[in-house]
Design a protein around this motif. Sequence first.
Motif, PDB file in Angstrom:
ATOM      1  N   VAL A   1      54.469   4.420  71.594  1.00  0.00           N
ATOM      2  CA  VAL A   1      53.433   3.433  71.353  1.00  0.00           C
ATOM      3  C   VAL A   1      52.846   2.934  72.676  1.00  0.00           C
ATOM      4  O   VAL A   1      51.658   2.670  72.754  1.00  0.00           O
ATOM      5  N   GLU A   2      53.673   2.829  73.708  1.00  0.00           N
ATOM      6  CA  GLU A   2      53.186   2.381  75.020  1.00  0.00           C
ATOM      7  C   GLU A   2      52.045   3.258  75.525  1.00  0.00           C
ATOM      8  O   GLU A   2      51.173   2.772  76.238  1.00  0.00           O
ATOM      9  N   GLY A   3      52.062   4.525  75.173  1.00  0.00           N
ATOM     10  CA  GLY A   3      51.020   5.434  75.618  1.00  0.00           C
ATOM     11  C   GLY A   3      49.646   5.082  75.072  1.00  0.00           C
ATOM     12  O   GLY A   3      48.627   5.500  75.630  1.00  0.00           O
ATOM     13  N   ALA A   4      49.596   4.314  73.992  1.00  0.00           N
ATOM     14  CA  ALA A   4      48.319   3.927  73.391  1.00  0.00           C
ATOM     15  C   ALA A   4      47.668   2.752  74.116  1.00  0.00           C
ATOM     16  O   ALA A   4      46.482   2.486  73.910  1.00  0.00           O
ATOM     17  N   SER A  22      40.578  -5.169  66.091  1.00  0.00           N
ATOM     18  CA  SER A  22      41.666  -4.264  65.709  1.00  0.00           C
ATOM     19  C   SER A  22      42.456  -3.809  66.925  1.00  0.00           C
ATOM     20  O   SER A  22      43.684  -3.766  66.895  1.00  0.00           O
ATOM     21  N   ALA A  23      41.754  -3.493  67.999  1.00  0.00           N
ATOM     22  CA  ALA A  23      42.437  -3.073  69.225  1.00  0.00           C
ATOM     23  C   ALA A  23      43.264  -4.218  69.802  1.00  0.00           C
ATOM     24  O   ALA A  23      44.406  -4.019  70.240  1.00  0.00           O
ATOM     25  N   ALA A  24      42.711  -5.418  69.785  1.00  0.00           N
ATOM     26  CA  ALA A  24      43.435  -6.580  70.317  1.00  0.00           C
ATOM     27  C   ALA A  24      44.696  -6.854  69.508  1.00  0.00           C
ATOM     28  O   ALA A  24      45.765  -7.128  70.077  1.00  0.00           O
ATOM     29  N   LEU A  25      44.594  -6.773  68.198  1.00  0.00           N
ATOM     30  CA  LEU A  25      45.774  -7.025  67.361  1.00  0.00           C
ATOM     31  C   LEU A  25      46.810  -5.920  67.528  1.00  0.00           C
ATOM     32  O   LEU A  25      48.016  -6.189  67.495  1.00  0.00           O
ATOM     33  N   ALA A  26      46.344  -4.696  67.735  1.00  0.00           N
ATOM     34  CA  ALA A  26      47.296  -3.606  67.992  1.00  0.00           C
ATOM     35  C   ALA A  26      48.037  -3.854  69.305  1.00  0.00           C
ATOM     36  O   ALA A  26      49.260  -3.672  69.384  1.00  0.00           O
ATOM     37  N   LEU A  27      47.327  -4.296  70.327  1.00  0.00           N
ATOM     38  CA  LEU A  27      47.981  -4.619  71.598  1.00  0.00           C
ATOM     39  C   LEU A  27      48.995  -5.747  71.428  1.00  0.00           C
ATOM     40  O   LEU A  27      50.093  -5.700  71.979  1.00  0.00           O
ATOM     41  N   ALA A  28      48.624  -6.746  70.636  1.00  0.00           N
ATOM     42  CA  ALA A  28      49.550  -7.864  70.406  1.00  0.00           C
ATOM     43  C   ALA A  28      50.788  -7.404  69.644  1.00  0.00           C
ATOM     44  O   ALA A  28      51.907  -7.861  69.926  1.00  0.00           O
ATOM     45  N   ARG A  29      50.609  -6.501  68.690  1.00  0.00           N
ATOM     46  CA  ARG A  29      51.766  -5.987  67.943  1.00  0.00           C
ATOM     47  C   ARG A  29      52.676  -5.154  68.830  1.00  0.00           C
ATOM     48  O   ARG A  29      53.888  -5.173  68.669  1.00  0.00           O
ATOM     49  N   ILE A  30      52.088  -4.421  69.752  1.00  0.00           N
ATOM     50  CA  ILE A  30      52.901  -3.641  70.692  1.00  0.00           C
ATOM     51  C   ILE A  30      53.726  -4.609  71.526  1.00  0.00           C
ATOM     52  O   ILE A  30      54.925  -4.419  71.704  1.00  0.00           O
TER      53      ILE A  30
END
Length: 165
Positions: A1-4, A22-30
Amino acid sequence: VEGAVPSLARTLRHSDARVRRSAALALARIGTPATVEHLASLLREGDADLRVAVAAAIGGREMEGLTMPLVLAAERERDPRVLAEYYRAMGRLGTAPAVQALARAARPRRWRLWRRRLGGRLAALEGLKLAGGAAAIGTLEALLGDRESEVRRAAREALEDLDVL
């Protein structure tokens, strides 16, 4: 996941607000240290809805690096809705600097010098409840004698929820 993370960070500049969100929330979930810099920039520069969404997704010890960006963003924030979410995020992080910032925000000020109204103080109390711990409890206990009845009530309810009263 870090690779994303690099691809998601580039997506934060997309023209469509839904894609950026969506990108911001994905970063927050990571939620790794690699995402902190990108999330911190969103807290400073994103639109209000995006700042709220990012702050709502912040929590957990792995995101402690966002403590100071949140504190600084809260000091500059004018939107009460965003500010309240920043305070809740600080409470979820629960770091010593976050609790100190929440304690400062919850304290009474002389009316002429105090920018944050009652709503901001109550939101800071909510953050203190989320943080828990001795420092937060001490601040909540001190606020039981506040001149504002709503602050006294919120402090009492928070202490009851924390099983202190």
